[in-house]
Design a protein around this motif. Structure first.
Motif, PDB file in Angstrom:
ATOM      1  N   ASP A  26      16.057 -15.687  10.993  1.00 42.77           N
ATOM      2  CA  ASP A  26      17.043 -15.139   9.981  1.00 42.77           C
ATOM      3  C   ASP A  26      16.781 -15.904   9.023  1.00 42.77           C
ATOM      4  OD1 ASP A  26      18.865 -13.759   8.633  1.00 42.77           O
ATOM      5  OD2 ASP A  26      20.670 -14.670   9.570  1.00 42.77           O
ATOM      6  N   GLU A  27      15.861 -15.364   7.903  1.00 41.91           N
ATOM      7  CA  GLU A  27      15.522 -16.123   6.741  1.00 41.91           C
ATOM      8  C   GLU A  27      14.593 -17.167   7.074  1.00 41.91           C
ATOM      9  OE1 GLU A  27      16.815 -15.328   3.178  1.00 41.91           O
ATOM     10  OE2 GLU A  27      17.692 -13.294   4.102  1.00 41.91           O
ATOM     11  N   GLU A  28      15.186 -18.485   6.762  1.00 39.52           N
ATOM     12  CA  GLU A  28      14.579 -19.691   6.998  1.00 39.52           C
ATOM     13  C   GLU A  28      15.195 -20.336   8.338  1.00 39.52           C
ATOM     14  OE1 GLU A  28      15.398 -22.245   3.566  1.00 39.52           O
ATOM     15  OE2 GLU A  28      13.483 -21.357   2.555  1.00 39.52           O
ATOM     16  N   ILE A  29      16.214 -19.875   8.737  1.00 40.02           N
ATOM     17  CA  ILE A  29      16.758 -20.389  10.048  1.00 40.02           C
ATOM     18  C   ILE A  29      16.096 -19.884  11.518  1.00 40.02           C
ATOM     19  CG2 ILE A  29      18.725 -20.711  11.461  1.00 40.02           C
ATOM     20  CD1 ILE A  29      19.055 -22.255   8.824  1.00 40.02           C
ATOM     21  N   ILE A  30      15.399 -20.518  12.002  1.00 39.43           N
ATOM     22  CA  ILE A  30      14.954 -20.120  13.411  1.00 39.43           C
ATOM     23  C   ILE A  30      15.931 -20.702  14.610  1.00 39.43           C
ATOM     24  CG2 ILE A  30      12.924 -20.799  14.907  1.00 39.43           C
ATOM     25  CD1 ILE A  30      11.299 -21.325  12.496  1.00 39.43           C
ATOM     26  N   SER A  31      16.101 -19.909  15.590  1.00 41.67           N
ATOM     27  CA  SER A  31      17.004 -20.015  16.570  1.00 41.67           C
ATOM     28  C   SER A  31      16.042 -20.037  18.018  1.00 41.67           C
ATOM     29  CB  SER A  31      17.901 -18.925  16.940  1.00 41.67           C
ATOM     30  OG  SER A  31      18.810 -19.093  15.727  1.00 41.67           O
ATOM     31  N   VAL A  32      16.399 -20.885  18.864  1.00 38.99           N
ATOM     32  CA  VAL A  32      15.561 -20.959  20.283  1.00 38.99           C
ATOM     33  C   VAL A  32      16.821 -21.185  21.248  1.00 38.99           C
ATOM     34  CG1 VAL A  32      13.918 -22.107  21.576  1.00 38.99           C
ATOM     35  CG2 VAL A  32      13.508 -22.078  19.322  1.00 38.99           C
ATOM     36  N   LYS A  33      16.724 -20.173  21.991  1.00 38.06           N
ATOM     37  CA  LYS A  33      17.846 -20.125  23.250  1.00 38.06           C
ATOM     38  C   LYS A  33      16.954 -20.204  24.617  1.00 38.06           C
ATOM     39  CE  LYS A  33      21.395 -17.407  24.676  1.00 38.06           C
ATOM     40  NZ  LYS A  33      22.268 -16.080  24.555  1.00 38.06           N
ATOM     41  N   ALA A  34      17.155 -21.215  25.199  1.00 35.85           N
ATOM     42  CA  ALA A  34      16.485 -21.269  26.530  1.00 35.85           C
ATOM     43  C   ALA A  34      17.582 -21.322  27.620  1.00 35.85           C
ATOM     44  CB  ALA A  34      15.807 -22.572  26.784  1.00 35.85           C
ATOM     45  N   GLU A  35      17.449 -20.122  28.524  1.00 25.56           N
ATOM     46  CA  GLU A  35      18.328 -19.772  29.487  1.00 25.56           C
ATOM     47  C   GLU A  35      17.639 -19.707  30.922  1.00 25.56           C
ATOM     48  OE1 GLU A  35      21.598 -16.516  28.158  1.00 25.56           O
ATOM     49  OE2 GLU A  35      19.780 -15.754  28.139  1.00 25.56           O
ATOM     50  N   SER A  36      18.157 -20.593  31.801  1.00 23.48           N
ATOM     51  CA  SER A  36      17.834 -20.500  33.310  1.00 23.48           C
ATOM     52  C   SER A  36      19.113 -20.160  33.966  1.00 23.48           C
ATOM     53  CB  SER A  36      17.042 -21.704  33.567  1.00 23.48           C
ATOM     54  OG  SER A  36      18.049 -22.835  33.720  1.00 23.48           O
ATOM     55  N   THR A  37      18.883 -20.063  35.378  1.00 25.44           N
ATOM     56  CA  THR A  37      19.853 -19.900  36.355  1.00 25.44           C
ATOM     57  C   THR A  37      20.885 -20.992  36.162  1.00 25.44           C
ATOM     58  OG1 THR A  37      18.243 -18.919  37.831  1.00 25.44           O
ATOM     59  CG2 THR A  37      20.618 -19.502  38.662  1.00 25.44           C
ATOM     60  N   PHE A  38      20.433 -22.044  35.812  1.00 25.42           N
ATOM     61  CA  PHE A  38      21.427 -23.431  35.935  1.00 25.42           C
ATOM     62  C   PHE A  38      22.012 -23.703  34.465  1.00 25.42           C
ATOM     63  CE2 PHE A  38      18.574 -23.679  39.580  1.00 25.42           C
ATOM     64  CZ  PHE A  38      19.740 -23.753  40.626  1.00 25.42           C
ATOM     65  N   LYS A  39      21.238 -23.557  33.440  1.00 24.87           N
ATOM     66  CA  LYS A  39      21.655 -24.025  31.882  1.00 24.87           C
ATOM     67  C   LYS A  39      21.221 -23.049  30.859  1.00 24.87           C
ATOM     68  CE  LYS A  39      21.606 -29.123  32.380  1.00 24.87           C
ATOM     69  NZ  LYS A  39      21.006 -30.308  31.719  1.00 24.87           N
ATOM     70  N   MET A  40      21.740 -23.127  29.795  1.00 27.89           N
ATOM     71  CA  MET A  40      21.538 -22.641  28.800  1.00 27.89           C
ATOM     72  C   MET A  40      21.348 -23.554  27.441  1.00 27.89           C
ATOM     73  SD  MET A  40      22.481 -21.084  25.497  1.00 27.89           S
ATOM     74  CE  MET A  40      24.373 -20.888  25.502  1.00 27.89           C
ATOM     75  N   HIS A  41      20.520 -23.587  26.604  1.00 26.46           N
ATOM     76  CA  HIS A  41      20.377 -24.564  25.568  1.00 26.46           C
ATOM     77  C   HIS A  41      19.982 -23.632  24.453  1.00 26.46           C
ATOM     78  CE1 HIS A  41      19.498 -28.317  23.595  1.00 26.46           C
ATOM     79  NE2 HIS A  41      18.560 -27.803  23.231  1.00 26.46           N
ATOM     80  N   LYS A  42      20.597 -23.991  23.309  1.00 23.94           N
ATOM     81  CA  LYS A  42      20.333 -23.077  21.769  1.00 23.94           C
ATOM     82  C   LYS A  42      20.167 -24.138  20.877  1.00 23.94           C
ATOM     83  CE  LYS A  42      21.774 -19.236  19.322  1.00 23.94           C
ATOM     84  NZ  LYS A  42      22.659 -18.027  19.099  1.00 23.94           N
ATOM     85  N   ILE A  43      19.418 -24.077  19.955  1.00 24.37           N
ATOM     86  CA  ILE A  43      19.284 -25.078  18.863  1.00 24.37           C
ATOM     87  C   ILE A  43      18.771 -24.106  17.681  1.00 24.37           C
ATOM     88  CG2 ILE A  43      18.534 -27.162  19.748  1.00 24.37           C
ATOM     89  CD1 ILE A  43      15.747 -26.580  19.300  1.00 24.37           C
ATOM     90  N   LYS A  44      19.174 -24.390  16.537  1.00 21.61           N
ATOM     91  CA  LYS A  44      18.970 -23.504  15.628  1.00 21.61           C
ATOM     92  C   LYS A  44      18.332 -24.708  14.435  1.00 21.61           C
ATOM     93  CE  LYS A  44      22.196 -20.042  15.394  1.00 21.61           C
ATOM     94  NZ  LYS A  44      23.377 -19.373  14.797  1.00 21.61           N
ATOM     95  N   PHE A  45      17.179 -24.464  13.314  1.00 23.74           N
ATOM     96  CA  PHE A  45      16.598 -25.413  12.686  1.00 23.74           C
ATOM     97  C   PHE A  45      15.823 -24.528  11.498  1.00 23.74           C
ATOM     98  CE2 PHE A  45      13.927 -24.501  16.170  1.00 23.74           C
ATOM     99  CZ  PHE A  45      12.562 -24.060  15.649  1.00 23.74           C
ATOM    100  N   LYS A  46      15.552 -25.370  10.629  1.00 28.47           N
ATOM    101  CA  LYS A  46      14.628 -24.942   9.500  1.00 28.47           C
ATOM    102  C   LYS A  46      13.260 -25.766   9.775  1.00 28.47           C
ATOM    103  CE  LYS A  46      17.790 -23.857   5.802  1.00 28.47           C
ATOM    104  NZ  LYS A  46      17.940 -24.194   4.358  1.00 28.47           N
ATOM    105  N   LEU A  47      12.134 -25.366   9.709  1.00 27.85           N
ATOM    106  CA  LEU A  47      10.948 -26.033   9.812  1.00 27.85           C
ATOM    107  C   LEU A  47      10.782 -27.117   8.886  1.00 27.85           C
ATOM    108  CD1 LEU A  47       8.307 -23.158  10.112  1.00 27.85           C
ATOM    109  CD2 LEU A  47       9.071 -24.573  11.779  1.00 27.85           C
TER     110      LEU A  47
END
Length: 97
Positions: A21-42
């Motif tokens: 979204d514009e300059e913000i990149i979101s990465v969401k990793a989901e598995s059966t056991f965990k969810m991890h989400k980060i947002k960042f700018k390059l």
């Protein structure tokens, strides 16, 4: 010795969802056991709590068509490279320091 849940969690392949979204990149990793989400700018350092509980300073940048992530904590550095090859995401990991 690891418990059966820990072994299963280490073998689980997460679904990875990357959005921008514009300059913000979101990465969401989901598995059966965990969810991890980060947002960042390059090219900008940010605080991250990793899935294994470490508090690190992370920074993402592009190099040679790869998305590179550096994590720094306690005088250590972990570098991860992510690249799409043949329609699949490949992750390489190197440790130093």
């Amino acid at each position: 010795m690891k418990g059966s849940c820990q072994v299963a969690a280490s073998l689980a392949k997460p679904n990875l969802i990357v959005t921008q979204d514009e300059e913000i990149i979101s990465v969401k990793a989901e598995s059966t056991f965990k969810m991890h989400k980060i947002k960042f700018k390059l090219n900008e350092e940010f605080d991250e709590k990793t899935p294994d509980g470490r508090k690190v300073k992370s920074k993402f940048f592009l190099r040679d068509g790869k998305l590179i992530q550096e994590q720094r904590w306690d005088g250590k550095i972990t570098t991860m490279e992510r690249e799409i090859k043949n329609g699949k995401l490949e992750v390489g990991k190197m440790h130093s320091g």
